[in-house]
Design a protein around this motif. Sequence first.
Motif, PDB file in Angstrom:
ATOM      1  N   ARG A  17       0.836  -1.201   0.000  1.00 48.45           N
ATOM      2  CA  ARG A  17       0.000   0.000   0.000  1.00 48.45           C
ATOM      3  C   ARG A  17       0.869   1.249   0.000  1.00 48.45           C
ATOM      4  NH1 ARG A  17      -2.903  -0.660   5.493  1.00 48.45           N
ATOM      5  NH2 ARG A  17      -0.819  -1.398   5.935  1.00 48.45           N
ATOM      6  N   ASP A  18       0.343   2.319  -0.553  1.00 49.37           N
ATOM      7  CA  ASP A  18       0.976   3.623  -0.456  1.00 49.37           C
ATOM      8  C   ASP A  18       0.199   4.402   0.602  1.00 49.37           C
ATOM      9  OD1 ASP A  18       2.728   5.805  -1.243  1.00 49.37           O
ATOM     10  OD2 ASP A  18       0.918   6.711  -2.084  1.00 49.37           O
ATOM     11  N   ILE A  19       0.891   4.856   1.644  1.00 47.86           N
ATOM     12  CA  ILE A  19       0.241   5.577   2.740  1.00 47.86           C
ATOM     13  C   ILE A  19       0.904   6.934   2.882  1.00 47.86           C
ATOM     14  CG2 ILE A  19      -0.302   5.577   5.203  1.00 47.86           C
ATOM     15  CD1 ILE A  19      -0.012   2.483   5.093  1.00 47.86           C
ATOM     16  N   SER A  20       0.107   7.990   2.780  1.00 50.45           N
ATOM     17  CA  SER A  20       0.632   9.335   3.016  1.00 50.45           C
ATOM     18  C   SER A  20      -0.164   9.978   4.143  1.00 50.45           C
ATOM     19  CB  SER A  20       0.598  10.183   1.746  1.00 50.45           C
ATOM     20  OG  SER A  20      -0.710  10.295   1.248  1.00 50.45           O
ATOM     21  N   ILE A  21       0.496  10.853   4.859  1.00 52.75           N
ATOM     22  CA  ILE A  21      -0.081  11.494   6.045  1.00 52.75           C
ATOM     23  C   ILE A  21      -0.211  12.982   5.771  1.00 52.75           C
ATOM     24  CG2 ILE A  21       0.218  11.926   8.514  1.00 52.75           C
ATOM     25  CD1 ILE A  21       1.999   9.380   8.547  1.00 52.75           C
ATOM     26  N   TRP A  22      -1.381  13.531   6.091  1.00 51.30           N
ATOM     27  CA  TRP A  22      -1.698  14.928   5.816  1.00 51.30           C
ATOM     28  C   TRP A  22      -2.295  15.591   7.045  1.00 51.30           C
ATOM     29  CZ3 TRP A  22      -0.977  16.885   0.807  1.00 51.30           C
ATOM     30  CH2 TRP A  22      -0.616  15.933  -0.137  1.00 51.30           C
ATOM     31  N   GLN A  23      -2.102  16.893   7.153  1.00 51.46           N
ATOM     32  CA  GLN A  23      -2.756  17.686   8.190  1.00 51.46           C
ATOM     33  C   GLN A  23      -3.750  18.624   7.516  1.00 51.46           C
ATOM     34  OE1 GLN A  23       0.434  19.514  10.416  1.00 51.46           O
ATOM     35  NE2 GLN A  23       0.419  17.828  11.853  1.00 51.46           N
TER      36      GLN A  23
END
Length: 126
Positions: A88-94
């Motif tokens: 999986r590709d997991i990115s974190i955002w605010q």
Amino acid sequence: MPVVYLITADVKPEQRERFLSLLNGVLDAMRHEDTFIEAVLHEDPGTPNRFMLYEAWQSHEDVMTVQLNRPYRKPWHDALPELLDSPRDISIWQPLRADLKSGQPGNTSLNTASISDQERASAPAS
């Protein structure tokens, strides 16, 4: 501070139903967690076995230390190598801003005050 995770997954065609069944169980359980805000599962219209999950939580620390260790997630996590064509590709955002059409149902707990460029420029750096 709220945190958003964008997770994309390419699912093996023969594992599609199992993937969705296991993920639906996780999503059904997640919605009852105190720090959960919302989740939206998307399917790529051009690639039927490519999915994107949008998850919003109140705390990244809570997700990392508590939520990822919930027992209801174990069958899902254990099955991922069999379900996916690739990791999986997991990115974190605010989140900076959320907009909903007036009168529409939806969770507004991610909404943050919108400020003008002029106000932003004059605000002290944090």
